[in-house]
Scaffold this motif. Structure first.
Motif, PDB file in Angstrom:
ATOM      1  N   VAL A  50       0.809  -1.216   0.000  1.00  0.00           N
ATOM      2  CA  VAL A  50       0.000   0.000   0.000  1.00  0.00           C
ATOM      3  C   VAL A  50       0.848   1.273   0.000  1.00  0.00           C
ATOM      4  O   VAL A  50       0.334   2.364   0.258  1.00  0.00           O
ATOM      5  CB  VAL A  50      -0.986   0.040   1.199  1.00  0.00           C
ATOM      6  CG1 VAL A  50      -2.035  -1.060   1.055  1.00  0.00           C
ATOM      7  CG2 VAL A  50      -0.241  -0.085   2.517  1.00  0.00           C
TER       8      VAL A  50
ATOM      9  N   GLU B 158       3.561  -3.386  -7.703  1.00  0.00           N
ATOM     10  CA  GLU B 158       2.209  -2.933  -7.330  1.00  0.00           C
ATOM     11  C   GLU B 158       1.893  -1.655  -8.099  1.00  0.00           C
ATOM     12  O   GLU B 158       2.735  -0.762  -8.195  1.00  0.00           O
ATOM     13  CB  GLU B 158       2.105  -2.650  -5.829  1.00  0.00           C
ATOM     14  CG  GLU B 158       2.083  -3.874  -4.938  1.00  0.00           C
ATOM     15  CD  GLU B 158       0.695  -4.526  -4.842  1.00  0.00           C
ATOM     16  OE1 GLU B 158      -0.324  -3.841  -5.107  1.00  0.00           O
ATOM     17  OE2 GLU B 158       0.636  -5.725  -4.503  1.00  0.00           O
ATOM     18  N   THR B 159       0.708  -1.594  -8.670  1.00  0.00           N
ATOM     19  CA  THR B 159       0.323  -0.366  -9.373  1.00  0.00           C
ATOM     20  C   THR B 159      -0.891   0.274  -8.699  1.00  0.00           C
ATOM     21  O   THR B 159      -1.762  -0.420  -8.170  1.00  0.00           O
ATOM     22  CB  THR B 159      -0.033  -0.635 -10.850  1.00  0.00           C
ATOM     23  OG1 THR B 159      -1.094  -1.588 -10.907  1.00  0.00           O
ATOM     24  CG2 THR B 159       1.157  -1.173 -11.610  1.00  0.00           C
ATOM     25  N   SER B 160      -0.909   1.576  -8.717  1.00  0.00           N
ATOM     26  CA  SER B 160      -2.071   2.324  -8.223  1.00  0.00           C
ATOM     27  C   SER B 160      -2.152   3.637  -9.009  1.00  0.00           C
ATOM     28  O   SER B 160      -1.218   3.991  -9.720  1.00  0.00           O
ATOM     29  CB  SER B 160      -1.961   2.577  -6.721  1.00  0.00           C
ATOM     30  OG  SER B 160      -0.646   2.990  -6.388  1.00  0.00           O
ATOM     31  N   TYR B 161      -3.283   4.304  -8.905  1.00  0.00           N
ATOM     32  CA  TYR B 161      -3.545   5.432  -9.788  1.00  0.00           C
ATOM     33  C   TYR B 161      -4.018   6.679  -9.045  1.00  0.00           C
ATOM     34  O   TYR B 161      -4.701   6.594  -8.022  1.00  0.00           O
ATOM     35  CB  TYR B 161      -4.623   5.051 -10.822  1.00  0.00           C
ATOM     36  CG  TYR B 161      -4.334   3.800 -11.596  1.00  0.00           C
ATOM     37  CD1 TYR B 161      -3.308   3.753 -12.525  1.00  0.00           C
ATOM     38  CD2 TYR B 161      -5.093   2.643 -11.393  1.00  0.00           C
ATOM     39  CE1 TYR B 161      -3.044   2.598 -13.244  1.00  0.00           C
ATOM     40  CE2 TYR B 161      -4.837   1.482 -12.106  1.00  0.00           C
ATOM     41  CZ  TYR B 161      -3.819   1.461 -13.037  1.00  0.00           C
ATOM     42  OH  TYR B 161      -3.555   0.313 -13.742  1.00  0.00           O
TER      43      TYR B 161
ATOM     44  N   VAL C 228      -7.097   7.908  -4.085  1.00  0.00           N
ATOM     45  CA  VAL C 228      -6.851   6.898  -5.117  1.00  0.00           C
ATOM     46  C   VAL C 228      -7.942   6.909  -6.182  1.00  0.00           C
ATOM     47  O   VAL C 228      -9.117   7.064  -5.866  1.00  0.00           O
ATOM     48  CB  VAL C 228      -6.768   5.507  -4.452  1.00  0.00           C
ATOM     49  CG1 VAL C 228      -6.816   4.386  -5.485  1.00  0.00           C
ATOM     50  CG2 VAL C 228      -5.520   5.399  -3.584  1.00  0.00           C
TER      51      VAL C 228
ATOM     52  N   PRO D 142      -8.031  -0.788  -5.369  1.00  0.00           N
ATOM     53  CA  PRO D 142      -7.302   0.457  -5.106  1.00  0.00           C
ATOM     54  C   PRO D 142      -5.813   0.331  -5.420  1.00  0.00           C
ATOM     55  O   PRO D 142      -5.146   1.321  -5.704  1.00  0.00           O
ATOM     56  CB  PRO D 142      -7.530   0.711  -3.616  1.00  0.00           C
ATOM     57  CG  PRO D 142      -8.052  -0.561  -3.058  1.00  0.00           C
ATOM     58  CD  PRO D 142      -8.634  -1.362  -4.160  1.00  0.00           C
ATOM     59  N   HIS D 143      -5.292  -0.888  -5.366  1.00  0.00           N
ATOM     60  CA  HIS D 143      -3.938  -1.155  -5.856  1.00  0.00           C
ATOM     61  C   HIS D 143      -3.942  -2.569  -6.379  1.00  0.00           C
ATOM     62  O   HIS D 143      -4.808  -3.376  -6.045  1.00  0.00           O
ATOM     63  CB  HIS D 143      -2.879  -0.962  -4.770  1.00  0.00           C
ATOM     64  CG  HIS D 143      -3.039  -1.884  -3.601  1.00  0.00           C
ATOM     65  ND1 HIS D 143      -2.330  -3.054  -3.464  1.00  0.00           N
ATOM     66  CD2 HIS D 143      -3.867  -1.819  -2.529  1.00  0.00           C
ATOM     67  CE1 HIS D 143      -2.696  -3.657  -2.346  1.00  0.00           C
ATOM     68  NE2 HIS D 143      -3.624  -2.925  -1.765  1.00  0.00           N
ATOM     69  N   SER D 144      -2.978  -2.865  -7.251  1.00  0.00           N
ATOM     70  CA  SER D 144      -3.077  -4.117  -7.991  1.00  0.00           C
ATOM     71  C   SER D 144      -1.705  -4.786  -8.073  1.00  0.00           C
ATOM     72  O   SER D 144      -0.751  -4.188  -8.568  1.00  0.00           O
ATOM     73  CB  SER D 144      -3.598  -3.787  -9.389  1.00  0.00           C
ATOM     74  OG  SER D 144      -3.741  -4.956 -10.136  1.00  0.00           O
TER      75      SER D 144
ATOM     76  N   PRO E 200      -0.736   3.676  -2.692  1.00  0.00           N
ATOM     77  CA  PRO E 200      -1.950   4.317  -2.180  1.00  0.00           C
ATOM     78  C   PRO E 200      -1.689   5.297  -1.035  1.00  0.00           C
ATOM     79  O   PRO E 200      -2.332   6.343  -0.956  1.00  0.00           O
ATOM     80  CB  PRO E 200      -2.796   3.123  -1.695  1.00  0.00           C
ATOM     81  CG  PRO E 200      -2.382   2.009  -2.603  1.00  0.00           C
ATOM     82  CD  PRO E 200      -0.922   2.222  -2.880  1.00  0.00           C
TER      83      PRO E 200
ATOM     84  N   GLN F  81      -9.793   4.513  -8.187  1.00  0.00           N
ATOM     85  CA  GLN F  81     -10.089   3.082  -8.101  1.00  0.00           C
ATOM     86  C   GLN F  81     -10.394   2.518  -9.484  1.00  0.00           C
ATOM     87  O   GLN F  81     -10.922   3.227 -10.342  1.00  0.00           O
ATOM     88  CB  GLN F  81     -11.275   2.953  -7.157  1.00  0.00           C
ATOM     89  CG  GLN F  81     -12.071   1.701  -7.209  1.00  0.00           C
ATOM     90  CD  GLN F  81     -11.701   0.751  -6.082  1.00  0.00           C
ATOM     91  OE1 GLN F  81     -10.552   0.312  -5.968  1.00  0.00           O
ATOM     92  NE2 GLN F  81     -12.664   0.428  -5.257  1.00  0.00           N
TER      93      GLN F  81
END
Lengths: 389, 389
Positions: A160, A365-368, A172, A179-181, A163, A174
């Motif tokens: 995390v 881990e990816t998040s946006y 975030v 929320p994260h991948s 995030p 989603q």
């Protein structure tokens, strides 16, 4: 005693406009209806909400000044509808319809992007400094808007971390991946990214109409030895190269809608149980001024359905392939280390990765974060530090 | 025994395309490069991830079939690059580049919208049925896509009723006002909506580039007596009226970028402490086919900065005012009751409200869901119930 040269020193009514000269010598042409629409009195404008209270129903497009007075503070106007308005010099100069005032607001809205090629080196930032020092955070925001890319070093080894940095900025964005991948090699994967295969250059989630604005790609564990290298390129640079060298290709890619799709089932509990996304837009999206505003490339999720007459298909592929070759030719290749978190403008820059061994413990881990929120934070920090352009 | 008429019965190579005739008499023209690109074998396509594995680097735009065989199941093609592909009849027919197959995928992507005027009555849905019966949920999703409006009755009296319904569909589109936002008269308000003033017709949050797709407007307490009435209109209907009656106005509003802004401080703890949004797009946004894809009207957050030469400003206001008059002339007015939750396509329909007494206990809650997620759920439910168009 001579009066200070400030405020509005002269004004003249011409062609539904007030032509004003400010104390510092600058000039402005202020349309009557615009001036009336933007009356700053408490009846027309809320200083608490910073919003217009005047309703469109009550605005007379043909409104005229009946009296104009230049003051040391700005302008006073009496109107044909009986209303009276006052405007400060500073407020008027900021909005005086001059090329300068228009250009300044354009930068407040969005910074000018600086395209780059394969020689580019991403600017480094430290994770903990970003979390604690708002001046450095502002620098990261400015860098991301201008360059579309930056490297964050020393991210903590937890899934995390992305995030948490995003929540420190805003919140975030989603997606159906959560929320994260976790980008790892997993069985029965719902996305080719979650395998050990090579990934071509792509933007994330073009199957969303609202593609995520910024992607945070965190390396929790890298594959030792060969494999897993990152490839990154600037789609804006490539699009402008294409426009210059192959204007016909640029035209095709910027005017032909493509479908992107993403269909699957959850791999993790916080994902949606099933998803089936379809989005449709040109690979190179331009605005009304023909400026590139979005790149959407993804061989994985490019739809097999095409909404084209069949005789136009080969020509489309040829243009697309030539664009892809420019993207690749100007890409940089490097290998992320544990603790690295690459941040990319996802509607501008593309990323890919080399394949790696199937039994690797490689873990990304990816998040946006959306651009609406990132630019919002940039403006607030610019105000905080008094460095608004 | 006569063979069943199915599969592909004939095929012919012409102009970089395979001209095929299916067993049911329909035909299709399948470009070579497209066929090769969409090979469905495990090497080129992942049936787990439902994504293309073939890389763009490896696709030869000039690829040619060396052998074609029509089978009862579809087509077998051997390629000049040595690869061999098989395609099922059903897969090919779905993607055969005919007007029919293209139109079907267009509807899978997004349903045709049906404009409406002041005589419109919103379809009613029951909150608990939406939460428990997926067939009714699908009906709501179809209604929202086509009509852009529906009324949900009997929502529970709690401020998270909207978010709970949204979470049942997908997940909340967050804004700087939080996951849900109380529309009540409050002191030192960060938005004119959070006062007792009349609100002109508007879309929510046009200061976001990614405007929320669907707005859920829940009535927890209504103002007794006169005041607080809702006004709703279909921006798509009005835009098409404008295009027909005043094409020059339509041209101006669809080709001139406007700024929207929203600046403020938190009223509630879960909001961002400070926000400063700016977005820029035309009030009527059209796609490459000149179809209306977004309406953005908000007198409250329309920016006083305008990126126009001053001599074009009055003409712009005149066009905008005429559009606003059409929007108003075709609006419906009604009063929500406690338990009502109005759902509107926020990039198409506009809403407003009459003023009400300052000391009223009127309480509305708004929350948002993005079209990406709503359409995703619609497709999944259409598949579930076997009613994909």
């Amino acid at each position: 005693m001579k009066p200070q040269v400030s405020g509005v020193v002269s004004s003249k009514l011409r062609n539904d406009m007030l032509e004003v000269k400010f104390g510092d010598g600058t000039e402005g042409r202020l349309p009557f209806v615009w001036l009336r629409d933007n009356c700053q009195c408490p009846q027309c404008f809320s200083v608490e909400a910073l919003g217009r209270k005047l309703l469109m129903d009550d605005l007379d497009v043909e409104v005229q000044p009946t009296e104009v007075e230049e003051t040391m503070d700005g302008l006073m106007v009496k109107w044909s509808d009986g209303h009276q308005s006052e405007y400060s010099t500073n407020w008027l100069q900021n909005r005086s319809f001059t090329p300068t005032s228009r250009a300044l607001h354009r930068e407040r809205y969005a910074l000018r992007r600086e395209p780059w090629g394969a020689e580019h080196t991403m600017k480094n930032f430290d994770y903990n400094t970003l979390m604690s020092d708002d001046r450095v955070l502002l620098d990261w925001l400015l860098t991301m808007e201008r360059k579309g890319s930056a490297m964050v070093k020393n991210a903590p080894k937890k899934d995390v971390a992305g995030p948490e940095l995003i929540e420190h900025i805003a919140f975030v964005k989603q997606s159906h991946y959560g929320p994260h991948s976790p980008v790892i090699n997993r069985p029965n994967s719902n996305n080719v990214a979650f395998t050990n295969a090579k990934l071509g250059l792509h933007n994330d989630l073009p199957a969303y109409e609202h593609m995520p604005g910024i992607i945070f790609i965190q390396c929790l564990a890298q594959h030792p030895g060969a494999g897993g290298e990152s490839i990154v390129t600037d789609g804006l640079f490539a699009a402008e190269e294409l426009r210059r060298k192959r204007p016909e290709d640029f035209k095709i890619l910027s005017s032909t809608d493509m479908y992107f799709w993403d269909k699957g089932h959850a791999n993790y509990s916080w994902e949606m149980p099933e998803f089936y996304k379809i989005a449709k837009f040109p690979v190179i999206k331009v605005n009304g001024n023909n400026e590139v505003v979005q790149i959407a490339v993804s061989n994985t999720t490019r739809d097999s359905h095409m909404d084209l007459p069949p005789q136009e298909v080969k020509k489309y592929y040829a243009a697309y392939k030539r664009f892809y070759i420019i993207l690749s030719a100007n890409a940089m290749t490097f290998k992320m280390e544990q603790g690295d978190m690459m941040t990319l403008d996802n509607v501008r820059c593309l990323h890919g990765r080399e394949s790696y061994d199937a039994d690797s413990q490689r873990h990304i881990e990816t998040s946006y974060l959306d651009w609406d929120e990132a630019r919002c934070r940039r403006r607030r920090l610019q105000e905080k530090f008094g460095c608004f352009i």
